[in-house]
Design a protein around this motif. Structure first.
Motif, short mmCIF file in Angstrom:
data_model
loop_
_atom_site.label_atom_id
_atom_site.label_comp_id
_atom_site.label_asym_id
_atom_site.label_seq_id
_atom_site.Cartn_x
_atom_site.Cartn_y
_atom_site.Cartn_z
N ILE A 192 0.92 -0.60 0.16
CA ILE A 192 0.52 0.10 0.36
C ILE A 192 0.65 1.12 0.09
CG2 ILE A 192 -0.47 0.40 2.67
CD1 ILE A 192 -3.68 0.69 1.71
N VAL A 193 2.26 1.10 0.75
CA VAL A 193 2.86 2.59 0.67
C VAL A 193 3.43 2.63 -1.16
CG1 VAL A 193 5.24 2.79 0.63
CG2 VAL A 193 3.92 1.17 2.48
N TYR A 194 2.98 2.09 -2.29
CA TYR A 194 3.26 2.02 -3.19
C TYR A 194 2.46 2.85 -3.69
CZ TYR A 194 7.32 -0.31 -2.71
OH TYR A 194 8.65 -0.70 -2.11
N PHE A 195 0.77 2.29 -3.31
CA PHE A 195 -0.13 3.14 -3.77
C PHE A 195 -0.36 4.53 -3.30
CE2 PHE A 195 -0.71 -1.05 -4.81
CZ PHE A 195 -1.47 -1.25 -5.81
N LEU A 196 0.10 4.63 -1.79
CA LEU A 196 -0.44 5.90 -1.17
C LEU A 196 0.89 7.06 -1.81
CD1 LEU A 196 -0.16 5.04 2.03
CD2 LEU A 196 -1.62 6.27 1.02
N TRP A 197 1.95 6.83 -2.81
CA TRP A 197 2.80 7.67 -3.52
C TRP A 197 1.92 7.94 -4.29
CZ3 TRP A 197 6.06 10.50 -1.19
CH2 TRP A 197 6.87 9.68 -0.34
N TYR A 198 1.31 6.96 -5.50
CA TYR A 198 0.57 7.25 -6.62
C TYR A 198 -0.70 8.02 -6.22
CZ TYR A 198 -2.97 5.61 -9.95
OH TYR A 198 -4.22 6.68 -10.61
N ASP A 199 -0.77 7.99 -5.26
CA ASP A 199 -1.91 8.99 -4.68
C ASP A 199 -1.34 9.78 -4.22
OD1 ASP A 199 -5.08 9.39 -3.36
OD2 ASP A 199 -3.61 10.18 -1.69
N LEU A 200 -0.25 10.22 -4.34
CA LEU A 200 0.04 11.60 -3.90
C LEU A 200 0.38 12.26 -5.34
CD1 LEU A 200 1.16 13.91 -1.97
CD2 LEU A 200 3.95 12.68 -2.11
N VAL A 201 0.70 11.05 -6.19
CA VAL A 201 0.99 12.13 -7.27
C VAL A 201 -0.01 12.86 -8.52
CG1 VAL A 201 1.73 11.36 -9.68
CG2 VAL A 201 3.22 10.69 -7.97
N THR A 202 -1.41 11.32 -7.91
CA THR A 202 -2.87 12.28 -8.55
C THR A 202 -3.13 13.48 -8.08
OG1 THR A 202 -3.81 10.58 -7.12
CG2 THR A 202 -2.92 9.28 -8.64
N PHE A 203 -2.90 13.97 -6.71
CA PHE A 203 -3.75 15.22 -5.99
C PHE A 203 -2.96 16.40 -6.31
CE2 PHE A 203 -2.79 17.26 -2.50
CZ PHE A 203 -4.04 18.28 -2.47
N LEU A 204 -1.01 15.58 -6.38
CA LEU A 204 -0.69 16.78 -6.93
C LEU A 204 -0.85 17.13 -8.59
CD1 LEU A 204 2.21 16.79 -5.64
CD2 LEU A 204 0.90 17.89 -4.69
N ILE A 205 -1.61 16.20 -9.26
CA ILE A 205 -1.76 16.65 -10.25
C ILE A 205 -3.16 17.79 -10.56
CG2 ILE A 205 -3.23 15.77 -12.87
CD1 ILE A 205 -0.51 13.06 -12.56
N CYS A 206 -3.61 16.30 -9.48
CA CYS A 206 -5.65 17.27 -9.80
C CYS A 206 -5.19 18.77 -8.83
CB CYS A 206 -6.24 16.30 -8.82
SG CYS A 206 -7.10 15.19 -9.59
N LEU A 207 -5.14 18.90 -8.24
CA LEU A 207 -4.16 20.36 -7.35
C LEU A 207 -3.60 21.23 -8.32
CD1 LEU A 207 -4.41 21.91 -5.02
CD2 LEU A 207 -2.77 21.73 -4.38
N GLY A 208 -2.66 20.91 -9.39
CA GLY A 208 -2.14 21.76 -10.49
C GLY A 208 -3.37 22.01 -10.98
N ILE A 209 -4.50 20.95 -11.39
CA ILE A 209 -5.08 21.55 -13.49
C ILE A 209 -5.97 22.71 -12.12
CG2 ILE A 209 -7.61 21.01 -13.62
CD1 ILE A 209 -6.19 18.32 -13.45
N ILE A 210 -6.41 22.70 -10.52
CA ILE A 210 -6.73 23.61 -10.04
C ILE A 210 -6.63 24.95 -9.89
CG2 ILE A 210 -8.40 24.64 -7.75
CD1 ILE A 210 -8.81 21.32 -7.65
#
Length: 127
Positions: A61-79
Motif C-alpha cells: 500500500i506504500v507504493y499506492f500511497l505515493w501514486y495517490d500523492l502524485v494524482t492529488f498533485l495533478i488534480c491540485l495543479g489543474i485547480i
C-alpha cells in the motif's frame, strides 16, 4: 458565483489529509493475526523477500500511497491552472467551481487501483 468555493476545496483537502494521516499511523500498527490462519506462521526474511512479500508494515500500500500523492498533485495543479487563468485570480468564478468538482471526480476515478485492496484474495497478498 452561486456559492462559496472554500467548503468544497476544504472537503477535497480533508479527504487527502485523512488518507495520509492513516498512512503515517500505519507505522504504529500491530499485527493482530489473520482470521484464516489457525496457527502462527514464521516466514524466512530472505525467502519472503525473494517471493515478493513485503516485510514492512502496510505491504504494497506504500507504493499506492505515493501514486495517490502524485494524482492529488495533478488534480491540485489543474485547480491552480484554473485559478491563474481567471482575470484578477478570481477564485470565486464559476469555472473554478466546476474545475474543483472535476478535479474531485478525476481524483476519485484515479483512486480506482485502491479497489484491489477490497478483494479478499488480493487483500491478503498486498498487505
Amino acid at each position: 458565483a452561486s456559492g462559496d468555493v472554500w467548503p468544497t476545496f476544504a472537503g477535497f483537502l480533508v479527504q487527502v489529509v485523512l488518507v495520509w494521516v492513516a498512512f503515517l499511523f500505519l507505522k504504529c500498527s500491530k499485527e493482530k493475526g489473520r482470521s484464516q490462519l489457525g496457527g502462527k506462521l514464521q516466514l524466512d526474511q530472505d525467502k519472503s523477500a525473494k517471493q515478493g512479500h513485503m516485510n514492512v508494515k502496510g505491504g504494497f500500500i506504500v507504493y499506492f500511497l505515493w501514486y495517490d500523492l502524485v494524482t492529488f498533485l495533478i488534480c491540485l495543479g489543474i485547480i491552480a491552472f484554473a485559478v491563474t487563468t481567471r482575470p484578477n485570480y478570481d477564485y470565486d468564478d464559476w469555472t473554478v467551481h466546476q474545475t474543483i468538482f472535476a478535479a474531485q471526480v478525476l481524483y476519485g476515478l484515479l483512486s480506482m487501483p485502491f479497489f484491489l485492496f477490497t478483494l479478499p484474495v488480493l487483500q491478503r497478498l498486498l498487505t
